[in-house]
Design a protein around this motif. Structure first.
Motif, PDB file in Angstrom:
ATOM      1  N   GLU A   1       0.899  -1.085   0.012  1.00  0.00           N
ATOM      2  CA  GLU A   1       0.014  -0.090  -0.007  1.00  0.00           C
ATOM      3  C   GLU A   1       0.849   1.201   0.187  1.00  0.00           C
ATOM      4  OE1 GLU A   1      -2.403  -0.116   3.345  1.00  0.00           O
ATOM      5  OE2 GLU A   1      -3.647  -2.042   2.571  1.00  0.00           O
ATOM      6  N   GLU A   2       1.716   1.245   0.910  1.00  0.00           N
ATOM      7  CA  GLU A   2       2.741   2.444   0.868  1.00  0.00           C
ATOM      8  C   GLU A   2       3.536   2.577  -0.250  1.00  0.00           C
ATOM      9  OE1 GLU A   2       5.482   4.508   4.431  1.00  0.00           O
ATOM     10  OE2 GLU A   2       5.154   2.250   4.366  1.00  0.00           O
ATOM     11  N   ALA A   3       4.001   1.605  -0.830  1.00  0.00           N
ATOM     12  CA  ALA A   3       4.751   1.617  -2.164  1.00  0.00           C
ATOM     13  C   ALA A   3       3.906   2.258  -3.172  1.00  0.00           C
ATOM     14  CB  ALA A   3       5.176   0.246  -2.481  1.00  0.00           C
ATOM     15  N   LEU A   4       2.620   1.970  -3.460  1.00  0.00           N
ATOM     16  CA  LEU A   4       1.841   2.392  -4.483  1.00  0.00           C
ATOM     17  C   LEU A   4       1.366   3.706  -4.116  1.00  0.00           C
ATOM     18  CD1 LEU A   4      -0.480  -0.639  -4.831  1.00  0.00           C
ATOM     19  CD2 LEU A   4       1.214   0.076  -6.405  1.00  0.00           C
ATOM     20  N   GLU A   5       1.329   4.142  -2.747  1.00  0.00           N
ATOM     21  CA  GLU A   5       1.137   5.600  -2.613  1.00  0.00           C
ATOM     22  C   GLU A   5       2.196   6.523  -3.265  1.00  0.00           C
ATOM     23  OE1 GLU A   5      -1.846   6.060   1.135  1.00  0.00           O
ATOM     24  OE2 GLU A   5       0.414   5.511   1.582  1.00  0.00           O
ATOM     25  N   HIS A   6       3.298   5.972  -2.901  1.00  0.00           N
ATOM     26  CA  HIS A   6       4.495   6.841  -3.259  1.00  0.00           C
ATOM     27  C   HIS A   6       4.846   6.541  -4.842  1.00  0.00           C
ATOM     28  CE1 HIS A   6       4.594   7.149   1.114  1.00  0.00           C
ATOM     29  NE2 HIS A   6       5.248   8.042   0.783  1.00  0.00           N
ATOM     30  N   PHE A   7       4.457   5.680  -5.598  1.00  0.00           N
ATOM     31  CA  PHE A   7       4.969   5.443  -6.921  1.00  0.00           C
ATOM     32  C   PHE A   7       4.567   6.475  -7.804  1.00  0.00           C
ATOM     33  CE2 PHE A   7       3.464   2.905 -10.854  1.00  0.00           C
ATOM     34  CZ  PHE A   7       4.436   2.821 -11.407  1.00  0.00           C
ATOM     35  N   GLY A   8       5.521   6.718  -8.730  1.00  0.00           N
ATOM     36  CA  GLY A   8       5.533   7.839  -9.478  1.00  0.00           C
ATOM     37  C   GLY A   8       4.921   7.317 -10.938  1.00  0.00           C
ATOM     38  N   GLY A   9       3.839   6.684 -11.052  1.00  0.00           N
ATOM     39  CA  GLY A   9       3.315   6.178 -12.118  1.00  0.00           C
ATOM     40  C   GLY A   9       1.683   5.762 -11.641  1.00  0.00           C
ATOM     41  N   CYS A  10       1.078   5.046 -12.414  1.00  0.00           N
ATOM     42  CA  CYS A  10      -0.302   4.452 -12.284  1.00  0.00           C
ATOM     43  C   CYS A  10      -0.463   3.304 -11.918  1.00  0.00           C
ATOM     44  CB  CYS A  10      -0.968   4.824 -13.732  1.00  0.00           C
ATOM     45  SG  CYS A  10      -1.318   6.554 -13.946  1.00  0.00           S
ATOM     46  N   ALA A  11      -1.553   2.730 -11.342  1.00  0.00           N
ATOM     47  CA  ALA A  11      -1.662   1.440 -10.995  1.00  0.00           C
ATOM     48  C   ALA A  11      -3.339   1.136 -11.385  1.00  0.00           C
ATOM     49  CB  ALA A  11      -1.482   1.121  -9.594  1.00  0.00           C
ATOM     50  N   VAL A  12      -3.651   0.162 -11.999  1.00  0.00           N
ATOM     51  CA  VAL A  12      -5.004  -0.509 -12.125  1.00  0.00           C
ATOM     52  C   VAL A  12      -4.944  -1.767 -11.428  1.00  0.00           C
ATOM     53  CG1 VAL A  12      -6.927  -0.925 -13.810  1.00  0.00           C
ATOM     54  CG2 VAL A  12      -4.932   0.790 -14.131  1.00  0.00           C
ATOM     55  N   ILE A  13      -6.040  -2.013 -10.296  1.00  0.00           N
ATOM     56  CA  ILE A  13      -6.039  -3.262  -9.417  1.00  0.00           C
ATOM     57  C   ILE A  13      -7.412  -3.690  -9.344  1.00  0.00           C
ATOM     58  CG2 ILE A  13      -5.190  -3.717  -6.939  1.00  0.00           C
ATOM     59  CD1 ILE A  13      -3.934  -0.951  -6.785  1.00  0.00           C
ATOM     60  N   ILE A  14      -7.538  -5.041  -9.734  1.00  0.00           N
ATOM     61  CA  ILE A  14      -8.412  -5.971  -9.427  1.00  0.00           C
ATOM     62  C   ILE A  14      -8.348  -6.576  -8.029  1.00  0.00           C
ATOM     63  CG2 ILE A  14      -9.745  -8.114 -10.194  1.00  0.00           C
ATOM     64  CD1 ILE A  14      -8.937  -7.478 -12.995  1.00  0.00           C
ATOM     65  N   THR A  15      -9.196  -6.186  -7.235  1.00  0.00           N
ATOM     66  CA  THR A  15      -9.267  -6.712  -5.819  1.00  0.00           C
ATOM     67  C   THR A  15     -10.729  -6.803  -5.291  1.00  0.00           C
ATOM     68  OG1 THR A  15      -8.297  -6.470  -3.791  1.00  0.00           O
ATOM     69  CG2 THR A  15      -8.554  -4.520  -4.780  1.00  0.00           C
ATOM     70  N   HIS A  16     -11.013  -7.432  -4.362  1.00  0.00           N
ATOM     71  CA  HIS A  16     -12.107  -7.577  -3.417  1.00  0.00           C
ATOM     72  C   HIS A  16     -11.761  -6.928  -2.141  1.00  0.00           C
ATOM     73  CE1 HIS A  16     -14.312 -10.070  -6.350  1.00  0.00           C
ATOM     74  NE2 HIS A  16     -13.259 -10.924  -6.569  1.00  0.00           N
ATOM     75  N   ASP A  17     -10.644  -6.511  -1.856  1.00  0.00           N
ATOM     76  CA  ASP A  17     -10.241  -5.959  -0.722  1.00  0.00           C
ATOM     77  C   ASP A  17     -10.603  -4.530  -0.426  1.00  0.00           C
ATOM     78  OD1 ASP A  17      -9.014  -4.701   1.747  1.00  0.00           O
ATOM     79  OD2 ASP A  17      -7.410  -6.368   1.511  1.00  0.00           O
ATOM     80  N   ARG A  18     -11.793  -4.118   0.111  1.00  0.00           N
ATOM     81  CA  ARG A  18     -12.322  -2.987   0.070  1.00  0.00           C
ATOM     82  C   ARG A  18     -11.368  -1.897   0.965  1.00  0.00           C
ATOM     83  NH1 ARG A  18     -17.522  -1.433   3.437  1.00  0.00           N
ATOM     84  NH2 ARG A  18     -16.497   0.617   3.323  1.00  0.00           N
ATOM     85  N   TRP A  19     -10.936  -2.351   2.146  1.00  0.00           N
ATOM     86  CA  TRP A  19     -10.050  -1.645   2.850  1.00  0.00           C
ATOM     87  C   TRP A  19      -8.747  -1.245   2.246  1.00  0.00           C
ATOM     88  CZ3 TRP A  19     -13.263  -0.598   6.380  1.00  0.00           C
ATOM     89  CH2 TRP A  19     -14.120  -1.606   7.120  1.00  0.00           C
ATOM     90  N   PHE A  20      -8.179  -1.920   1.392  1.00  0.00           N
ATOM     91  CA  PHE A  20      -7.036  -1.874   0.578  1.00  0.00           C
ATOM     92  C   PHE A  20      -7.245  -0.611  -0.413  1.00  0.00           C
ATOM     93  CE2 PHE A  20      -4.328  -2.527  -3.237  1.00  0.00           C
ATOM     94  CZ  PHE A  20      -3.116  -2.700  -2.551  1.00  0.00           C
ATOM     95  N   LEU A  21      -8.329  -0.743  -0.892  1.00  0.00           N
ATOM     96  CA  LEU A  21      -8.830   0.544  -1.818  1.00  0.00           C
ATOM     97  C   LEU A  21      -9.292   1.705  -1.101  1.00  0.00           C
ATOM     98  CD1 LEU A  21     -11.001  -1.565  -4.443  1.00  0.00           C
ATOM     99  CD2 LEU A  21      -8.751  -0.679  -4.785  1.00  0.00           C
ATOM    100  N   ASP A  22      -9.689   1.623   0.144  1.00  0.00           N
ATOM    101  CA  ASP A  22      -9.928   2.699   0.714  1.00  0.00           C
ATOM    102  C   ASP A  22      -8.728   3.487   0.992  1.00  0.00           C
ATOM    103  OD1 ASP A  22     -12.812   3.130   0.856  1.00  0.00           O
ATOM    104  OD2 ASP A  22     -12.786   2.302   2.748  1.00  0.00           O
ATOM    105  N   ARG A  23      -7.814   2.764   1.176  1.00  0.00           N
ATOM    106  CA  ARG A  23      -6.480   3.748   1.490  1.00  0.00           C
ATOM    107  C   ARG A  23      -5.650   4.065   0.461  1.00  0.00           C
ATOM    108  NH1 ARG A  23      -6.544  -0.224   5.987  1.00  0.00           N
ATOM    109  NH2 ARG A  23      -5.834  -1.851   5.027  1.00  0.00           N
ATOM    110  N   ILE A  24      -5.843   3.558  -0.694  1.00  0.00           N
ATOM    111  CA  ILE A  24      -4.943   3.827  -2.237  1.00  0.00           C
ATOM    112  C   ILE A  24      -5.728   4.539  -3.319  1.00  0.00           C
ATOM    113  CG2 ILE A  24      -3.156   2.429  -1.390  1.00  0.00           C
ATOM    114  CD1 ILE A  24      -4.043   0.551  -3.579  1.00  0.00           C
TER     115      ILE A  24
END
Length: 278
Positions: free
Chosen positions: A207-230
């Motif tokens: 999560e922290e790595a994606l928050e600081h990533f200088g690019g884009c991410a497209v993420i398939i997931t069922h984890d709502r808490w993960f998506l709430d944060r990032i």
């Protein structure tokens, strides 16, 4: 955090794309357990879908899907199994074609994709060998790092690094795939269920790595808490062949969905498809 605060945070990430791209490597290596090196600078066009439809047989997975991913955006792709989420990834990587409409990938985009199967690791090699390529120093972006130190960032201790791939667990396999992919220097990451089988520490580090990533991410997931944060945006496959593009994280989207659908939003239902008409 209030819905307004979450939306402000999402917009702040988009607006700070240039800062994310130029942040110092030394700071990130020191402060982050997992560091994702930024790829080439993204142009105005990243990924754009225009009125895209896709069917299998007489089953219409989705139609009219339209969105434009901004530079710096992190998109959570949600919906029930079989709705077409992985099919979208296959269209982005050009292994599937839309039945109608267009998907445009920007000229500056460098994609990196790990699918759900995660079957590309050589079973006869050790964890260290498949991640490092068997060399002591690897490149992260334009910097170099000790390969064993890099592998250790994905929660592989010294002895774990010597395990043969054919003996590792699902969670270890997932971490190894992430380690291989995240060092490639891509500027758009396609992650299909990246949090499956991850331990809590690695999930938080991701999560922290994606928050600081200088690019884009497209993420398939069922984890709502993960998506709430990032997540800065949600692409929701809602069934009945409908896909909704929403600016905000998962909680923001859920509030909007309940507002749109009323009591029907709380009713459990099996996924439905429209019949294809020609």
């Amino acid at each position: 955090m209030s819905p307004k605060g979450r939306q402000t945070k999402a917009k702040a990430r988009i607006n700070s794309y240039e800062t994310l791209l130029t942040q110092t490597y030394e700071k990130e290596v020191k402060d982050l357990e997992i560091y994702v090196p930024p790829g080439p600078r993204l142009g105005k066009v990243v990924i754009e879908a225009d009125n895209v439809s896709k069917a299998f047989g007489n089953r219409l997975l989705f139609e009219g899907m339209t969105f434009a991913l901004p530079a710096g955006g992190i998109v959570g792709v949600i919906g029930p199994n079989g709705a077409g989420k992985t099919t979208l990834f296959k269209m982005i990587t050009d292994s599937e074609k839309p039945d109608s409409g267009t998907i445009k990938i920007g000229d500056t985009v460098k994609l990196s994709y790990v699918d759900q199967e995660r079957d590309t690791l050589d079973p006869d090699k050790t964890i260290w060998e498949v991640i490092s390529g068997g060399i002591d120093i690897i490149k992260l972006g334009n910097r170099e790092i000790n390969s064993r130190a890099y592998v250790a960032r994905f929660n592989f201790s010294g002895s774990d690094q010597q395990k043969k791939v054919n003996l590792i667990s699902g969670g270890e396999r997932n971490r190894a795939h992430l380690a291989c992919m995240l060092k490639e220097g891509a500027n758009v990451l396609l992650l299909d269920e990246p949090t499956n089988d991850l331990d809590v520490n690695t999930m938080r580090a991701l999560e922290e790595a994606l928050e600081h990533f200088g690019g884009c991410a497209v993420i398939i997931t069922h984890d709502r808490w993960f998506l709430d944060r990032i997540a800065t945006h949600i692409l929701a496959f809602e069934g009945d062949s409908t896909v909704v593009w929403f600016e905000g994280n998962y909680s923001d989207y859920e509030a909007d969905r309940k507002k749109r659908l009323g009591k029907a939003a709380d009713q459990p239902h099996r996924i439905k498809y429209r019949h294809l008409t020609r």
